[in-house]
Every structure is written in C-alpha cells, then in structure tokens.
Design a protein around this motif. Structure first.
Motif, short mmCIF file in Angstrom:
data_model
loop_
_atom_site.label_atom_id
_atom_site.label_comp_id
_atom_site.label_asym_id
_atom_site.label_seq_id
_atom_site.Cartn_x
_atom_site.Cartn_y
_atom_site.Cartn_z
N GLU A 89 -3.66 -4.38 13.57
CA GLU A 89 -2.49 -3.55 13.26
C GLU A 89 -2.71 -2.08 13.61
OE1 GLU A 89 -1.74 -5.01 9.32
OE2 GLU A 89 -0.65 -6.73 10.10
N HIS A 108 -2.55 0.36 4.87
CA HIS A 108 -1.63 -0.78 4.83
C HIS A 108 -2.22 -1.87 3.95
CE1 HIS A 108 0.66 -4.26 5.80
NE2 HIS A 108 -0.35 -4.84 6.42
N HIS A 110 -0.96 -5.33 0.90
CA HIS A 110 0.08 -6.26 0.45
C HIS A 110 0.13 -6.24 -1.09
CE1 HIS A 110 -1.14 -8.74 4.30
NE2 HIS A 110 -0.56 -7.59 4.62
N HIS A 171 6.30 -8.88 4.49
CA HIS A 171 4.92 -8.55 4.88
C HIS A 171 4.18 -7.75 3.80
CE1 HIS A 171 2.06 -7.32 8.35
NE2 HIS A 171 1.46 -7.27 7.19
ZN LIG Z 1 -0.56 -6.85 6.72
#
Ligand SMILES: [Zn+2]
Length: 272
Positions: A89, A108, A110, A171
């Motif tokens: 990513e 980033h 979750h 996501h």
């Molecule tokens: Zn991710």
C-alpha cells in the motif's frame, strides 16, 4: 478539554534515521496492542526528506517488527534500502505525501469499530463531540478500491487535501500528520469516536450539535493551536439542522406499537 488537542508527540526536529525507525517500531507495537490490526495488516511510513520515505515491509506483524525490518523507498516507490519487500500500500502513502507537503507520516490500520462504519457504508460525519469537531472536523468515507492497485487511492483523492483521517470503504482507516505520533493519535481519536457513536446508536441514536455550536467549535481552533485544513461545509460535519426529522430515531414501547396498530385497524373497521 485542551489536553485532547495538545497531545505530546515525542517529536523533535532532526531525528536520525535510526530514531525514526524506532518510532515506527514503537507505534507498530501500539497499533497491534490496541487491536487495530490482525496478522500482518496495516502499514506505517515516515517521510525522511524530499527524496526518501521510510516504510514498513509486507508480510510482518506490526507488533513484532525490528528497526532492520523497515524499507527505504524513493518518492516513486522504488526500494532504495532494506532486505524485505515494501508494503503493497506504499502508493497510498506516496499519494498523500504528494498532495500534502505538510504531512510527514502516514498510518493505515483496520481499527474494528471505525472499520465497522466503513463496512456499513457510513462516514463518521455527525457533529457529536467537541474534540473531534475541533481536531478533525469530520471523518469522510472514501469509496472502496482494490488493495494493492491505484483504485485503492482513487476514492480518497477528493478528501486528502482537506481531511487528516479518512475511512476506506470495506477496508479500514488512514490517518496522517506532522509526525508518526500525531498520525497515531488521530487514529486513536477516530476509533474512540466510532465506539462512542456506536454506543449512542444502541441508546436511541446520536444527537448532532446545532450549527451555531459547531461554528463556535471551528472558530475555537486557533485558541487551541489546531492547524487543520478543513472548514465547515454542508454535511461535513452534519449538524442537527442537517438531520431530517424523518431520520430521527424514536423510542416506542411494544404496548404503544400494539395500541397504534389496533387503533388503525379499528379506524378501518377491521377490528371492532
Ligand atoms: Zn489495509
């Protein structure tokens, strides 16, 4: 309340690359301990200078990294240094650095409650909590994009210039700041906000603040030394006046519903 906006960032100018590596390892442990990632999810980066970005590698738990697991890339995403493979990513991180010269770190993850909102297709855009309105404005939801492809970032492009925290459809969440701790604290605010909003849903529905109160909070940013690019826009955040009365949740007991139905049936002559 001021404590919310002036969190210690542990950031000082002119750290060595080794110290920045340690910051990423330390923040990775916090992200893992907070349960914001499972297995090898998530990625963290720091812009070292105008040519190099330090980032996490792929295929490793963010809670179990050492400083030597990290990768250095150029601003096109090519690996310059490191034995492991860079995060898939990285393109999202580089896009944010390109669009936001003020940003030095991207995180980033979750986090489960905020990601729950992203999966339900719901932005965290209601004007509910003063510290969130002052610090972030609101948290928009970007359209889903296939991870590891340019589509991942496409839906985020309209929001990157103005928002420092974005929910990613089906996501997770991305936050960014002037240093890695600021990015981390923004993610913490988003997840805390999501948890509070969820509890409010269970208790009959959150009640947004009215427009004049939200304007006062936006105006108070200079007093708290908050530098934020977003301004008050229609629906971002959504104030009390934006919430249609038809969407307002009412609490009705079972007996009240039965009485209403019976009354309707009597009026139509079905019940006597
Ligand atoms: Zn991710």
């Amino acid at each position: 309340m001021a404590a919310h906006f002036s969190v210690q960032s542990n950031f000082r100018m002119g750290k060595t690359e080794r110290e920045y590596r340690q910051d990423i390892v330390d923040v990775g442990k916090l992200v893992y301990q907070k349960g914001w990632v499972a297995a090898n999810d998530g990625n963290i980066s720091i812009r070292l200078d105008d040519r190099k970005v330090l980032c996490t590698c792929t295929g490793i738990s963010k809670g179990m990294m050492t400083v030597d697991d990290l990768i250095v890339c150029d601003l096109d995403g090519n690996k310059i240094d490191g034995a492991r493979e860079r995060t898939t990513e990285i393109a999202m991180h580089l896009t944010i650095y390109q669009m936001r010269p003020d940003i030095t770190s991207v995180l980033h993850a979750h986090p489960p409650v905020a990601t729950g909102y992203a999966v339900a297709g719901r932005p965290l855009n209601l004007a509910l909590l003063p510290e969130v309105i002052i610090g972030l404005g609101s948290v928009p939801l970007a359209d889903y994009g296939l991870p590891g492809t340019p589509a991942l970032t496409e839906g985020m492009l309209p929001y990157i210039p103005k928002y420092d925290a974005i929910l990613m459809g089906n996501h997770g969440c991305v936050c960014y700041g002037e240093d890695v701790y600021k990015a981390f604290f923004k993610m913490e605010v988003v997840e805390h906000f999501a948890r509070i909003a969820l509890v409010a849903e269970l208790l009959g529905g959150p009640k947004a603040l009215p427009r004049d109160e939200v304007e006062k909070l936006f105006n108070s940013r200079t007093r708290y030394g908050v530098k934020s690019r977003n301004t008050m826009e229609p629906g971002c955040p959504a104030v009390a006046e934006d919430v249609p009365a038809s969407a307002e949740k009412l609490q009705v007991t079972r007996d009240e519903i039965v009485a209403l139905v019976e009354e309707a049936l009597r009026a139509r002559g079905v019940l006597t």
